[in-house]
Write a protein that holds these residues in place. Sequence first.
Motif, PDB file in Angstrom:
ATOM      1  N   TRP A  92       0.808  -1.221   0.000  1.00 24.16           N
ATOM      2  CA  TRP A  92       0.000   0.000   0.000  1.00 24.16           C
ATOM      3  C   TRP A  92       0.838   1.266   0.000  1.00 24.16           C
ATOM      4  O   TRP A  92       0.702   2.103   0.892  1.00 24.16           O
ATOM      5  N   VAL A  93       1.698   1.383  -0.939  1.00 24.59           N
ATOM      6  CA  VAL A  93       2.499   2.602  -0.965  1.00 24.59           C
ATOM      7  C   VAL A  93       2.048   3.438  -2.154  1.00 24.59           C
ATOM      8  O   VAL A  93       2.818   3.822  -3.016  1.00 24.59           O
ATOM      9  N   ASN A  94       0.743   3.717  -2.184  1.00 23.24           N
ATOM     10  CA  ASN A  94       0.206   4.496  -3.279  1.00 23.24           C
ATOM     11  C   ASN A  94       0.633   5.950  -3.131  1.00 23.24           C
ATOM     12  O   ASN A  94       0.378   6.588  -2.109  1.00 23.24           O
ATOM     13  N   ASN A 104      -1.737   8.877  -1.976  1.00 24.13           N
ATOM     14  CA  ASN A 104      -2.201   9.058  -0.603  1.00 24.13           C
ATOM     15  C   ASN A 104      -1.382  10.176   0.060  1.00 24.13           C
ATOM     16  O   ASN A 104      -0.158  10.077   0.142  1.00 24.13           O
ATOM     17  N   PRO A 105      -2.046  11.248   0.518  1.00 21.00           N
ATOM     18  CA  PRO A 105      -1.297  12.374   1.085  1.00 21.00           C
ATOM     19  C   PRO A 105      -0.382  11.991   2.242  1.00 21.00           C
ATOM     20  O   PRO A 105       0.659  12.631   2.440  1.00 21.00           O
ATOM     21  N   ALA A 106      -0.721  10.944   3.001  1.00 15.54           N
ATOM     22  CA  ALA A 106       0.190  10.514   4.064  1.00 15.54           C
ATOM     23  C   ALA A 106       1.494  10.016   3.437  1.00 15.54           C
ATOM     24  O   ALA A 106       2.592  10.296   3.945  1.00 15.54           O
ATOM     25  N   ILE A 128       2.566  10.955   0.436  1.00 14.64           N
ATOM     26  CA  ILE A 128       3.200  12.136  -0.160  1.00 14.64           C
ATOM     27  C   ILE A 128       4.001  12.874   0.898  1.00 14.64           C
ATOM     28  O   ILE A 128       5.140  13.287   0.683  1.00 14.64           O
ATOM     29  N   CYS A 129       3.397  13.013   2.068  1.00 10.73           N
ATOM     30  CA  CYS A 129       4.074  13.667   3.184  1.00 10.73           C
ATOM     31  C   CYS A 129       5.349  12.903   3.527  1.00 10.73           C
ATOM     32  O   CYS A 129       6.425  13.491   3.683  1.00 10.73           O
ATOM     33  N   LEU A 134       2.997   7.836  11.666  1.00 13.05           N
ATOM     34  CA  LEU A 134       2.301   7.633  10.393  1.00 13.05           C
ATOM     35  C   LEU A 134       2.107   6.152  10.069  1.00 13.05           C
ATOM     36  O   LEU A 134       1.171   5.782   9.374  1.00 13.05           O
ATOM     37  N   PHE A 152      -2.273   6.186   9.566  1.00 16.49           N
ATOM     38  CA  PHE A 152      -2.749   6.173   8.180  1.00 16.49           C
ATOM     39  C   PHE A 152      -2.631   4.797   7.564  1.00 16.49           C
ATOM     40  O   PHE A 152      -1.963   4.588   6.573  1.00 16.49           O
TER      41      PHE A 152
END
Lengths: 687, 687
Positions: free
Chosen positions: A496-498, A501-503, A505-506, A589, A686
């Motif tokens: 799940w390292v899409n 996803n803003p998490a 991206i952060c 996170l 997240f």
Amino acid sequence: MNPILLVPLAGIVGLTFVAILARWVIKQDPGTPRMREIASYIQQGANAFLRREFQTIAYFIVGIAVLLLIFLEWQIAVGFVLGAVFSLLAVFIGMNVATRANVRTSNAARTSAGKALTVAFRGGSVMGLSIVSLNMMGIVLLMWLFGVGPEDPSGVSLLVGFGFGASLSALFAQLGGGIFTKAADIGADLVGKVEAGIPEDDPRNAAVIADLVGDNVGDCAGRGADLFESGADNVITTMIIAASPFFFSRYGWAGILFPLIARAIGVLATLVGVFLVQGRDEGNPTITVNIGFLGTALTCLAMFYGVARWMMHDMSLFYAQVLGMMGTLVIVAVVQYYTGAHGRPVRETARYAQSGPALGILAGFSYGMESTVWAEYILGVIILVSWLIGGGGLVGIYYIAAATMGIKEMKGIIMAGDAFGPIADNSAGISQMAGLSGETRKAGDALDAVGNVTKALAKGYAMSCATMGSLVILFAYLFEVARLQGIHLTNLNDFWVNLTNPANICGLFFGIATPYLFSALTLRSVNDGAFKMVEEVRRQFREIAGLMEGKASPDYARCVDIATANALRKMLAPTLISMVIPIILGFTLGPWPLAAYLVGVKASSAALSKALFNTGGTLDNAKKLIEEGHFGGKGTDTHAAAVIGDTFGDPLKDTAGPSLHILVKLQNIMSITLLPLFVQYGLNLFQ
Amino acid sequence: MNPILLVPLAGIVGLTFVAILARWVIKQDPGTPRMREIASYIQQGANAFLRREFQTIAYFIVGIAVLLLIFLEWQIAVGFVLGAVFSLLAVFIGMNVATRANVRTSNAARTSAGKALTVAFRGGSVMGLSIVSLNMMGIVLLMWLFGVGPEDPSGVSLLVGFGFGASLSALFAQLGGGIFTKAADIGADLVGKVEAGIPEDDPRNAAVIADLVGDNVGDCAGRGADLFESGADNVITTMIIAASPFFFSRYGWAGILFPLIARAIGVLATLVGVFLVQGRDEGNPTITVNIGFLGTALTCLAMFYGVARWMMHDMSLFYAQVLGMMGTLVIVAVVQYYTGAHGRPVRETARYAQSGPALGILAGFSYGMESTVWAEYILGVIILVSWLIGGGGLVGIYYIAAATMGIKEMKGIIMAGDAFGPIADNSAGISQMAGLSGETRKAGDALDAVGNVTKALAKGYAMSCATMGSLVILFAYLFEVARLQGIHLTNLNDFWVNLTNPANICGLFFGIATPYLFSALTLRSVNDGAFKMVEEVRRQFREIAGLMEGKASPDYARCVDIATANALRKMLAPTLISMVIPIILGFTLGPWPLAAYLVGVKASSAALSKALFNTGGTLDNAKKLIEEGHFGGKGTDTHAAAVIGDTFGDPLKDTAGPSLHILVKLQNIMSITLLPLFVQYGLNLFQ
């Protein structure tokens, strides 16, 4: 014969030859009393630094080992200690022989240039061989201790402690050594060459011994620990990937053995290469060394072929390895073009220096940044193609690991060549300080030129190694997350390292930025040390009567002390930062955004370190080009501008750049080690 | 009243005030004949450059428009042309007034410092207002032309052509202007200040007019086109996101209108700010300017509140906007700390310059890199928190866009302040060249100091703008991929940009590396131009009899020509590269790996550009600090070292750094525009 037996066997053969080569080197004649005296200063300085550095590291090792013991399995803690200790041991052996080989090389050069080459190269080989052998022995020892075998491969995950320990040692060794060497080097040059107008390695310069010690503790010990680590990480993480249910059902125990066998091949092939390097008084010494590299490469390829064919029954693994090896050659060629003394970039950089230091540095910096691009593009293609060789999908990951093995195989011989560099450098310094004849110095200069080639090679090589290696570590991390979270993997999208996803991206943003902080801190540490060194050398010139006239000796030890104290103090902050960030992210996170962070660190470090490396290399050789007589030659304003450029570039290529490689690997392997804690106790905000 | 009517209304009000302010500025007295003469040189040089630059751009516009017409809808082609033309028009208006405001500011300074401030600020405001107004008008015009309305919002996707056109203009304007200004600046300084030992802006220096022209075509026109673009991109891409079925079903037409209304608010609030800046002869001019900024910010906040409450019925949008605005303030504070004349980093950089240029540059470079980290971390947090304010998931994306709107709102007034900088700078140069009294020059220096503050503000601001803006563009890209591939979006994982897919990793690697190539090429273009300029100025000093004694005039036009020719030729390669790479990736690897590429470019540019910007800023102010009398002051070796550092840092902060912002946006918006082609005709190797 059970193929795993090959591994300790190769290790024992390797270590035996470490002893034989070391004895051979020490048996050589160390020359005149004056030469011995100078060499003993270097040896004492290097040993004093290593002793104090190892002490500092020891506190960390004990502290962290206790924490690992409390919060994780005992195997992790034991592996951690063993990894750290073996790494330091390999470095200690290698550096001890290197600081003896230098003066013996000088002495050999008095009678035979060929002999000098052999002494220097065998001196470097001790480092190369002790690294690859101890590395492999440590892992096999732990496997035996943890009862890892074909029936129960799960213990492979416990090996990460060894990688973590090796990484921590490497970070300290590279940071401490890198800060030491450049602070001493710049300090010596700024006062000696620029202010006082005395030549390099002049005995009147108080910082000159510190400078020579720096070559050993920075280039030699630092790089050695780096390669010890990357070797350990690579074998262990490939084994972890192979031990995942997805791959174990496909390749079984052979898949786990494969990286170990490849490493054993590497040790044996390195031996072949070392003994192919036979210095001759006539002919081009670069060719002599290249024969060694070529011999190792061909031996590896032949044995790879056999393993892929008869053990793995999958020729695609062989192709992936060949791809890795060839791709690295192309990257080395790119680095050579951009930093080589006679390529267009170096010539242009020297030309711009005619308009002063600013334009010269800008040119060097721009070529350094440009070279980055091609190296990164080539690595991207290697990743993509090796994945496709394996048929893509989740299966293709193992072939990316195989390509990486192809790169890592050459480690021993490349390290031998790299350690050869500071030995030749030191030898030239000793010859200068001991006032040996012009003939001897000429032989030394020829060796030094070879050393520059092998060092450039090692740099291009280390770049590929670090980037590809950290990618494999990342995949091992992902497989471990899946294992701990009980995810049944069937394809790549189960991770799940899409990136949308803003998490994540952060995480990626944090990761991209961190190497800049790390580089900034290391560069400033060099600055600080150099500044203090300048003050000290100036003080000695001012206060010691008769020093400039050569009637009194400077206080070398004081300069070594200053460099040591500065390096040891300044290596702590970057280390702590690099350990704290992934821990915070992992606990808040959660594991997937942490993966995005790790990708960011990896990609950003890969690009930034190449830019730093090659900027330094280009500026260095632009100065050398001018010193050869181009654009006015020595003593002109253009030369002064190029010297400023070189001083700027030096810490980029020898401190900040190399440390970034280790930052990446440490953060990755530490994240795997602590993963069970993140999964169990983390907030997992997240998921 | 239909809320959409507010948009053209605000645009008309804005343009009316552009005319009023321009007339007011031109009506001011341009001073003595000598002043007019100098100003006319600058005007002619700037106009000649713009004319030739626009010609070059025109070829590209026509060529690309034809291609767009053949391969895509006519609306894209029309939008493209309109975007490019409006951008150039806004820049042309702004720069024409700026090159008239400079001399009038000088003249006003002869009698009243307050009046001078007002003239300069209003001169800059013309640029700020014409950008925001034309920008908005163009989009509304296209919406009307394409029949976009509440019944059928699908035409929103066709607006991307406008953004693409604006991006292309901006890239050329920023690259061409940036290369021009730094080549001229460095060339003028290297011969004038360093070799000939004459002061800055001395009329005997042949490159001095080129230098003053550079302030206008680089800082003013370049930044103007940049902000025109980022405004257009942001509004359009937020509208595209809102027009996706997922959001349209949630917010309806109001969601699409929201970014336009926010922009209209921005125009009106800018007007408030402009008229709040009333120069006074007493008191701190920085406070005067800050009152304008504060007025704009508060007006925006009040109107935002109303729109969120009564139009969108969602106060979270307001909170996200406030977060964006506040976060930017923190970033500006960070930039101020690292580059401000009296912070620790600048002081330390100046201190290290005592050991020569190399240590000084290293220090500045390390602080520049360090500052990057905090800015990136803050941006990461803004992204994460605004997403959470919106409840996370796919919905949260719109709130990231809202936070970005909060940042973009201040564009007009920030641009006014930024354009104020070169006007004040030019004015100081004119005063010096025309030999005005010391009193006038003192007033000019005070203005220049204010200009430095507003420029630093604009830099920190532009960084946040570019990074956040490009993230919104990326999401618009993803929504468009989903639309064209018929993917029904329900959550973030419906986007296939999984970082564990090697095709995406390859894309990310390419993306991370590309900004390094782009920066390398732009830096070398500056180097080339500066090198030629140095030769030319040296030649004129040598060949023109009586020049040094002030009895003959130098050939200013020749230097302007050299800078122009160099800039126009050298801006082509980076432009082509930045356009070709996404096209190749889009047609081969396909839309998802291209997305990973775009993320890589964005993240890498964000970090690298900040490092370049702030390195330049720190080195610049370290030099100024020394010139104020610290560490020995002017004329010392330390000062010489700091001047070298500044020369190195200048192109980093004024050419390479700003161009990276546009690279990112151009590649993103171009990828959206061409997406239908990638989907239809691409190989889509890794779908």
